[in-house]
Motif scaffolding. Structure first.
Motif, mmCIF file in Angstrom:
data_model
loop_
_atom_site.group_PDB
_atom_site.id
_atom_site.type_symbol
_atom_site.label_atom_id
_atom_site.label_comp_id
_atom_site.label_asym_id
_atom_site.label_seq_id
_atom_site.Cartn_x
_atom_site.Cartn_y
_atom_site.Cartn_z
ATOM 1 N N GLN A 28 0.832 -1.207 0.000
ATOM 2 C CA GLN A 28 0.000 0.000 0.000
ATOM 3 C C GLN A 28 0.869 1.261 0.000
ATOM 4 O O GLN A 28 0.556 2.229 -0.706
ATOM 5 C CB GLN A 28 -0.922 0.002 1.218
ATOM 6 C CG GLN A 28 -2.017 -1.046 1.152
ATOM 7 C CD GLN A 28 -2.778 -1.158 2.460
ATOM 8 O OE1 GLN A 28 -2.184 -1.359 3.516
ATOM 9 N NE2 GLN A 28 -4.097 -1.016 2.384
ATOM 10 N N ILE A 29 1.948 1.253 0.769
ATOM 11 C CA ILE A 29 2.859 2.401 0.789
ATOM 12 C C ILE A 29 3.494 2.581 -0.587
ATOM 13 O O ILE A 29 3.602 3.699 -1.100
ATOM 14 C CB ILE A 29 3.944 2.230 1.872
ATOM 15 C CG1 ILE A 29 3.324 2.199 3.275
ATOM 16 C CG2 ILE A 29 5.017 3.309 1.769
ATOM 17 C CD1 ILE A 29 2.641 3.473 3.716
ATOM 18 N N ASP A 30 3.903 1.474 -1.207
ATOM 19 C CA ASP A 30 4.488 1.549 -2.547
ATOM 20 C C ASP A 30 3.509 2.167 -3.531
ATOM 21 O O ASP A 30 3.886 2.986 -4.373
ATOM 22 C CB ASP A 30 4.914 0.155 -3.029
ATOM 23 C CG ASP A 30 6.084 -0.403 -2.234
ATOM 24 O OD1 ASP A 30 6.699 0.345 -1.439
ATOM 25 O OD2 ASP A 30 6.367 -1.607 -2.391
ATOM 26 N N LYS A 31 2.240 1.789 -3.424
ATOM 27 C CA LYS A 31 1.214 2.336 -4.323
ATOM 28 C C LYS A 31 1.005 3.832 -4.051
ATOM 29 O O LYS A 31 0.894 4.622 -4.987
ATOM 30 C CB LYS A 31 -0.096 1.575 -4.145
ATOM 31 C CG LYS A 31 -1.167 1.986 -5.112
ATOM 32 C CD LYS A 31 -2.412 1.135 -4.972
ATOM 33 C CE LYS A 31 -3.470 1.603 -5.953
ATOM 34 N NZ LYS A 31 -4.701 0.857 -5.836
ATOM 35 N N LEU A 32 0.954 4.215 -2.771
ATOM 36 C CA LEU A 32 0.764 5.624 -2.422
ATOM 37 C C LEU A 32 1.919 6.502 -2.907
ATOM 38 O O LEU A 32 1.716 7.671 -3.240
ATOM 39 C CB LEU A 32 0.618 5.774 -0.902
ATOM 40 C CG LEU A 32 -0.710 5.361 -0.292
ATOM 41 C CD1 LEU A 32 -0.597 5.264 1.229
ATOM 42 C CD2 LEU A 32 -1.805 6.349 -0.678
ATOM 43 N N THR A 33 3.126 5.954 -2.917
ATOM 44 C CA THR A 33 4.295 6.748 -3.307
ATOM 45 C C THR A 33 4.650 6.629 -4.786
ATOM 46 O O THR A 33 5.515 7.357 -5.267
ATOM 47 C CB THR A 33 5.525 6.364 -2.457
ATOM 48 O OG1 THR A 33 5.756 4.974 -2.588
ATOM 49 C CG2 THR A 33 5.320 6.734 -1.002
ATOM 50 N N ARG B 164 9.443 6.247 0.844
ATOM 51 C CA ARG B 164 9.223 4.930 1.465
ATOM 52 C C ARG B 164 10.146 4.722 2.659
ATOM 53 O O ARG B 164 9.736 4.202 3.694
ATOM 54 C CB ARG B 164 9.412 3.829 0.426
ATOM 55 C CG ARG B 164 8.334 3.829 -0.634
ATOM 56 C CD ARG B 164 8.661 2.915 -1.798
ATOM 57 N NE ARG B 164 7.665 3.117 -2.845
ATOM 58 C CZ ARG B 164 7.860 2.845 -4.116
ATOM 59 N NH1 ARG B 164 9.010 2.329 -4.518
ATOM 60 N NH2 ARG B 164 6.901 3.057 -4.990
ATOM 61 N N THR B 165 11.383 5.154 2.502
ATOM 62 C CA THR B 165 12.357 5.025 3.588
ATOM 63 C C THR B 165 11.950 5.887 4.780
ATOM 64 O O THR B 165 11.994 5.434 5.933
ATOM 65 C CB THR B 165 13.765 5.413 3.088
ATOM 66 O OG1 THR B 165 14.102 4.584 1.969
ATOM 67 C CG2 THR B 165 14.807 5.247 4.177
ATOM 68 N N LEU B 166 11.544 7.119 4.516
ATOM 69 C CA LEU B 166 11.113 8.016 5.590
ATOM 70 C C LEU B 166 9.879 7.469 6.305
ATOM 71 O O LEU B 166 9.812 7.472 7.540
ATOM 72 C CB LEU B 166 10.802 9.410 5.046
ATOM 73 C CG LEU B 166 11.978 10.283 4.660
ATOM 74 C CD1 LEU B 166 11.485 11.600 4.061
ATOM 75 C CD2 LEU B 166 12.889 10.531 5.843
ATOM 76 N N ILE B 167 8.904 7.002 5.543
ATOM 77 C CA ILE B 167 7.663 6.485 6.140
ATOM 78 C C ILE B 167 7.959 5.285 7.037
ATOM 79 O O ILE B 167 7.456 5.203 8.158
ATOM 80 C CB ILE B 167 6.634 6.130 5.048
ATOM 81 C CG1 ILE B 167 6.104 7.398 4.383
ATOM 82 C CG2 ILE B 167 5.480 5.300 5.634
ATOM 83 C CD1 ILE B 167 5.305 7.163 3.117
ATOM 84 N N LYS B 168 8.793 4.388 6.546
ATOM 85 C CA LYS B 168 9.130 3.194 7.340
ATOM 86 C C LYS B 168 9.812 3.580 8.645
ATOM 87 O O LYS B 168 9.526 3.031 9.710
ATOM 88 C CB LYS B 168 10.013 2.261 6.519
ATOM 89 C CG LYS B 168 10.176 0.902 7.116
ATOM 90 C CD LYS B 168 10.871 -0.020 6.134
ATOM 91 C CE LYS B 168 10.517 -1.450 6.447
ATOM 92 N NZ LYS B 168 10.969 -2.350 5.426
ATOM 93 N N ALA C 235 -0.047 14.064 2.822
ATOM 94 C CA ALA C 235 1.262 14.065 3.496
ATOM 95 C C ALA C 235 2.379 13.706 2.526
ATOM 96 O O ALA C 235 3.439 14.330 2.529
ATOM 97 C CB ALA C 235 1.237 13.094 4.672
ATOM 98 N N ILE C 236 2.136 12.718 1.692
ATOM 99 C CA ILE C 236 3.150 12.286 0.725
ATOM 100 C C ILE C 236 3.409 13.381 -0.306
ATOM 101 O O ILE C 236 4.558 13.650 -0.657
ATOM 102 C CB ILE C 236 2.735 10.946 0.077
ATOM 103 C CG1 ILE C 236 2.888 9.823 1.118
ATOM 104 C CG2 ILE C 236 3.531 10.657 -1.189
ATOM 105 C CD1 ILE C 236 2.241 8.514 0.728
ATOM 106 N N LYS C 237 2.354 14.037 -0.748
ATOM 107 C CA LYS C 237 2.530 15.112 -1.738
ATOM 108 C C LYS C 237 3.348 16.267 -1.149
ATOM 109 O O LYS C 237 4.244 16.796 -1.801
ATOM 110 C CB LYS C 237 1.164 15.616 -2.222
ATOM 111 C CG LYS C 237 1.273 16.636 -3.333
ATOM 112 C CD LYS C 237 -0.081 17.007 -3.895
ATOM 113 C CE LYS C 237 0.088 18.038 -5.002
ATOM 114 N NZ LYS C 237 -1.191 18.477 -5.545
#
Length: 141
Positions: free
Chosen positions: A48-53, A63-67, A116-118
């Motif tokens: 899901q994170i991969d899809k969001l990013t 992805r690294t920051l979120i993890k 948040a990602i944007k």
């Protein structure tokens, strides 16, 4: 009966400390009160994170920051420096969000993962990666 309800709520708090509990008063005194459990956080899988990013300018960095920042959990919590961190990217307080969200053309909330990602993607693009402690901890800086 009141003691049992309070004991039950305390028991639930031990099981899920991130959830919010409220007692819904019964219409009649003979009926037991209902406990409403509302989850305030969401755990995202790596897929899901991969899809969001995907489609961002900096997917690997995000992805690294979120993890590191939230362990893929969209949550508001007090961080190590005593400030409230918001969302997947743990935006600290509201000043950073209030400064960069308008610049990234985002009107939403750091608790909205897409918003948040944007905003984070924009901040990275304009040289603000250093704002995340996890950028140093993970070797991104």
């Amino acid at each position: 009966m009141k003691f049992l309800c309070i004991a039950f709520l305390l028991f639930l708090a031990l099981l899920a400390p991130s959830a919010r509990y409220s007692i819904i008063a019964p219409a009649e005194a003979k009926t037991a009160p209902q406990v409403k459990i509302e989850q305030l956080w969401t755990h995202y899988s790596q897929v899901q994170i991969d899809k969001l990013t995907s489609g961002t300018f900096h997917p690997f960095i995000l992805r690294t920051l979120i993890k590191c920042e939230s362990q893929n959990v969209n949550i508001a919590r007090i961080d190590s420096n005593g400030a409230m961190g918001w969302g997947l990217l743990q935006f600290n307080g509201t000043s950073t969000w209030n400064q960069y969200a308008p610049q990234a053309n985002v009107t939403g909330s750091p608790m909205n993962p897409k918003d948040a990602i944007k905003v984070a993607d924009y901040m990275i693009s304009v040289g603000q990666l250093h704002r995340w402690t996890c950028a140093r901890l993970t070797g991104l800086l």
